[in-house]
Each structure stands twice: as structure tokens, then as C-alpha cells.
Design an enzyme around this catalytic site. Sequence first.
Site, mmCIF file in Angstrom:
data_model
loop_
_atom_site.group_PDB
_atom_site.id
_atom_site.type_symbol
_atom_site.label_atom_id
_atom_site.label_comp_id
_atom_site.label_asym_id
_atom_site.label_seq_id
_atom_site.Cartn_x
_atom_site.Cartn_y
_atom_site.Cartn_z
ATOM 1 C CG ASP A 1 -0.217 0.138 2.513
ATOM 2 O OD1 ASP A 1 1.015 0.333 2.507
ATOM 3 O OD2 ASP A 1 -0.862 0.064 3.559
ATOM 4 C CG ASP B 1 -5.804 -5.401 1.798
ATOM 5 O OD1 ASP B 1 -6.414 -4.639 1.034
ATOM 6 O OD2 ASP B 1 -5.412 -5.033 2.934
#
Lengths: 376, 376
Positions: free
Chosen positions: B92, B271
Amino acid sequence: MKFEIKSKDPQSKARAGVMTTDHGDIETPIFMPVGTMGTVKGVHQKELIEEINADIILGNTYHLYLRPKTEILEKAGGLHKFMNWERPILTDSGGYQVYSLSGRRKIKEEGVNFKSHIDGSYHFFSPENVMEIQRTIGADIIMAFDECTPYPCDYKYAKRSMHMTHRWLNRCMAHLERLPFKYGYSQTFFPIVQGSTYKDLRKQSAEFIANVGAEGNAIGGLSVGEPAEEMYAMTDVVCSILPEDKPRYLMGVGTPINILENIALGVDMFDCVMPTRNARNGMLFTAYGSINIKNKKWEDDFSPIDSMGITYVDTYYSKAYLRHLFAANELLGKQIATVHNLGFYLWLTREARKHILAGDFADWKNKMVRQMDNRL
Amino acid sequence: MKFEIKSKDPQSKARAGVMTTDHGDIETPIFMPVGTMGTVKGVHQKELIEEINADIILGNTYHLYLRPKTEILEKAGGLHKFMNWERPILTDSGGYQVYSLSGRRKIKEEGVNFKSHIDGSYHFFSPENVMEIQRTIGADIIMAFDECTPYPCDYKYAKRSMHMTHRWLNRCMAHLERLPFKYGYSQTFFPIVQGSTYKDLRKQSAEFIANVGAEGNAIGGLSVGEPAEEMYAMTDVVCSILPEDKPRYLMGVGTPINILENIALGVDMFDCVMPTRNARNGMLFTAYGSINIKNKKWEDDFSPIDSMGITYVDTYYSKAYLRHLFAANELLGKQIATVHNLGFYLWLTREARKHILAGDFADWKNKMVRQMDNRL
């Protein structure tokens, strides 16, 4: 249980043997990982078998009695089934744990009153009920209920305590005679030599224990703070008296060096929380010395944890990665270090065995003791 | 990166595809276990491969930047080498973590000033330096630096934030053009749709993102506290605009039910910390509902954790044993529950894929959603 000595080292009292239990063979000398609560902390049973290759593990009667409690273990059909471990198990008697609860326990001739460390509830352990609890837990090797004296311990106390341990031993054995096995396999009973750090008491206790004619014998009350030299002196006295043809178990010992020195004195079995507890604090044992993996010096050392590669973690992960896991307080750090340390301890006792069989144990031991004394 | 759609479900917008990266293929729909600090908490890399069979895992830029720090990862040759993980990784951008540091960060057009949660030191993230950090971490898929708005969020803030996220996106892409890959394999960049829970903003943002022509696209700012129905409504709007022939990644989602519902709306990648975090708290997901393994009712239930046996832990250990491990706060409890939950999540997305390929996804999804809604 059967015990057969395969070879004796010509230059020390080290022996290589095989113990046969209903859950499989145990090649000695052996280190037994400690599985206090029915789990070796941080390690899957599968890893104990496939990576660490532990022939036998330990359970703690005091802890298992309190949690999950004896009745749950009975319903499960014993600890082996409860934790799905098909190899041998040894349980201690709870004597050591109860002794450690200072301020929370009262030792009397009848037994020990103690308060649970979990919820403060009151409990009573006697030689008789501890035999019943160990029957229910169902370990392959069960231990006498003894008093473990502290270090230092004055002579009078040590002597009185030793005699009580001997009387308790008689009560354990008398009670066991009336208690059949619970799960269709046999359980072997080991009495425990006490006597603190007094040679005459150790001699007296070892003679008493030897006379009992048990299938295996243990040495308790050591590794409680005394200098290593005192420990070795006591082991030496006791091993010279305990029957040669029975396995000898030195309880709660110790560092890799302690283990090799005691093997040289005739000890066959060891257990200790050190490899697991120290692992969780970031201390690794290797054949070339110990490593504090939390040190900044490992921060960018991308070499394997241990190039010897005893277990897969040793070469799968790098020192820098493991150091990062400890810095970040990640579970995987504890897991990796535990697999490593136990793998190393089991390797060490297996390697000792090989050298006893090869007849060159004493030289190898001396080299290893020097090597392992480093801090890397 | 290449993305190929193998099949579309006739009764929903679900798709089955394959993403090809330099570290291997990812079959979609896929769940990506979260490895915040370069470790999926409580799980060995080997277990991720052999038991859980994770095609790809996540790393968090914010956490890795602070620890072990970017320069250590650079010396290691990237995160794959540092943690010895040869399959794909996604990082991320740190946007979400920085947004979570409320009171410790200041968001400006230029970027975000924030204080480390570890030592209070000051740091600055900008679209440009986050691209540099992600180049150095070396994930296969890297994310745009965005602002993740909270829920609820007033319209004016959401709109202003979305436009800033779009401007940041342009800066990310402009900067990436000048930054070559570091480690000899390619990194794919995903922009992120924002717009809070406002349909018109989501539409506007999805159109902006679609126009960018990236190789994959993400939906951020959901699963931050809004009701599931609002999440699905947003996903639906966005998926109808994002290009069909590119993978769609819904960030931070979610429960097993959320995942199936979003697959039905056209999402390919997920996720979430839920399977790992809840595992560490004793909550297990199964195809028949969730289990709080700490409940007393499991105390003497010696049946397997999950008779479906997706991973070996499911049938190796019993519910009573796992309950005991949680009662005693043993590491192994967290380890077992984590392997179980991740194994289940990966099974769920694989099973979804099978049903998409078989053309009966919608019916199967509806059955599973009902079934998984139970508490066992």
C-alpha cells in the site's frame, strides 16, 4: 520401559543408550523440550517432529492440573490425545512449581497446600493425589512428588527435606501399586534424588533411591542458582551411586555446556526452559557461541541465522530479518528462534551420542565447550 | 503485468482471471494476506506457501519505512529477498496508515507530515517520496499515495479530498516516469478511486481513474465503518466505470460475506487484517459460520477445529485443545487460528473462482452468504 546401553565412552562416564516406551524409542543422551501447558511455546507439534525431531517432550503436572484441568485431560483420553502427540511424554510431579510459589504454599508432612497463580484458589498436592493426576495426564514417564530445596539451603533444612522426600517417595510407590494405568500403555515411575549441594546428603539420597530399584532415576534440586562446579560435583557423586543400567535424568539442566559436562558425568536425560524461553527473548544458541539477535550489529547482516542449517529456519531466514522481527516484536521472531534453539539442543545431544558411539566423546566435548562459550 | 479474464459469471458481474507478474501468476479473485512488517503475523513463509497457498501477500509502506527502514530493505535487495518470499507482493502507499494517525499528522497539498507511532519522530510523505519508497521496497504492485477519508465524511471534505487524491495521482505518475525499477523486475502501479460514500463523487473519481489507463485499479476509502450496503453500492458504481479488462482491487475488505458480495460486483482482489487479527483473538471463520473458540462450550469438544480440513491444523488439533491454548494465552493458539483463518479465506476465493469458471457462482454465493452468517 526398557533401557539398553549401546556404548560407553572410554574417557568419561558418558553412555549412549536406547529407552523403549509404548510410544516409541528414545535415544540417549536426550534433551526433552518443555511443553509446560501441553504445548512447546511457539512451535507446532509437526515442527517438533519434522524439524526439531524431539524424541520426547515434557509436560508440567502443576500447570496441566490447573489448566485445562485433569478432568478435561481424562475426557480427552490423556495428554497425548489432547495435544495430538504420539511420541513419549514425561511429566514432572509439580514439586518444583509448587516450591517456586513461595508465599503461596505451605509444605507439611502430609503434602503441600498452595494457591493457584491463576485465580488464587486453594489446592492440595500430596504424593498420593499427584500420582493420580499423573495417571490421568498419562505421560510415559512420571515423577515422584518431592520437595525441591532452594539454593543456598542450610544443612539442617536440606537434610530434613531430603528425608521427607524419601518418605513421600514411599507413599508415591505404595499408592501407585493400587492405581492401574488408565489408557492401555504403561507408565514408568522415576524417583528423585535430593540433598541440595551437600555431598553426604546427595550420597545418602542416591543410596536410598538406588535401593528402590526403579526403572529410571532422577536428580532434582540442581540448576537452582548454584555455581556450575557445585552442580557437576553433585551430579558426579550421585551418578557414581545410581544404578548403571538405568537411565539418569538431571532435572531442569541447562545451558549447552552444562548438558555436555553432565553427559560426561553419566547423565542420560535433560530438560530445561532455557532454549525456548531465551529464544523468545532473542537469544540464540549455536555451536560457535550465543547470539543476541536484538543487537544492532545484526541489522544489515543478511547471512543465514545459522549456516549449519540444523533446521530449515536456520538458512531460510537471515539474521537481519530475524533482528527486524524482534525489533518489531513480531510473533514470527519468537517462532523462528524457538525452532532454531530446540533444533540446536537436539542436534547437540544427538551429536554427543554419535561421539560416544564413536568413542571420541571426551575430546569432542572439550572442543565444543570451548567453542560454545563465545558471544557472537 | 498481464491480466487475462478467463470467464465471467452469467448471473453476476463476477470474473475469474489470471494476473501475470515477474514473481508468478495470481489467479483471481484473490485474497491477499496482510504482512504489515514483512511478516504475516504468526505464520512462517513456508506455511503461507504450503498450507495457505497465498498467491500474493501485502506489505505496508508506512510500517516498513519506519522499521526495518527503507535503507535496510535496499541493502537486502528488496522486501522479497529480505523476507525470503519469492511470490508476488503488493505494497500500500502508507496513505491509510497515515490517515489513521489522527492527531499525529497534518495533511497538506504538498503531502503529509506525521509523527512515528514508534518514537514520535517527525516524517513527511509526499506522492513523490512514497513512490521512491515503494520502488525500494520492491513490491510487484505498488499503490498511489491517496487520502483515505473517514466515515462519516461531509460532502465538501470528501470532494476536496478526492480532488487532492487525483492531483496526487498525477504527481505519483509523473514521478514514477523518472524512476526506474531497482531490482530487475517490473512494478505495476495502481491508482485509487476515492469519493467516500457519495455516488456522484465515486462516479467522478472512477472516471478520472479509468482515464489514467493504469494496468490495474483500486477502490479505497471503504470498509472504514460504513454499513455493508453502502459499501456494495459504492463498489457497484465504481466497478461499472473502471475498465473491464483490468484487475480491480477493493482495499481493506473484509468479512467472508463482504468478499463474496464484492466478487459478485466485479472485484478481483482483496486484503484485510480480519482473518489474522481475529485469529489472534480466538475468532475462527468457517464455511458454516464463525466460532469464538474462547467460549466454554468448546472446553470438552474434542472434534477437529474444522472438519473441512482445508489446512492441516484444521484436523490435527481439536477445538478443546485450541480453546485451552487461548485460555492459557499460548502462542500456538494464535498460530493455529491464523493458519486456519487464512487457509479458509484463500479457500473461499479459490472456490469462488471455480464457481465462476463453472458458471454457477451466483447460486453458490447466495448459499454461502447464508451459511457463513451463523455463529457456531
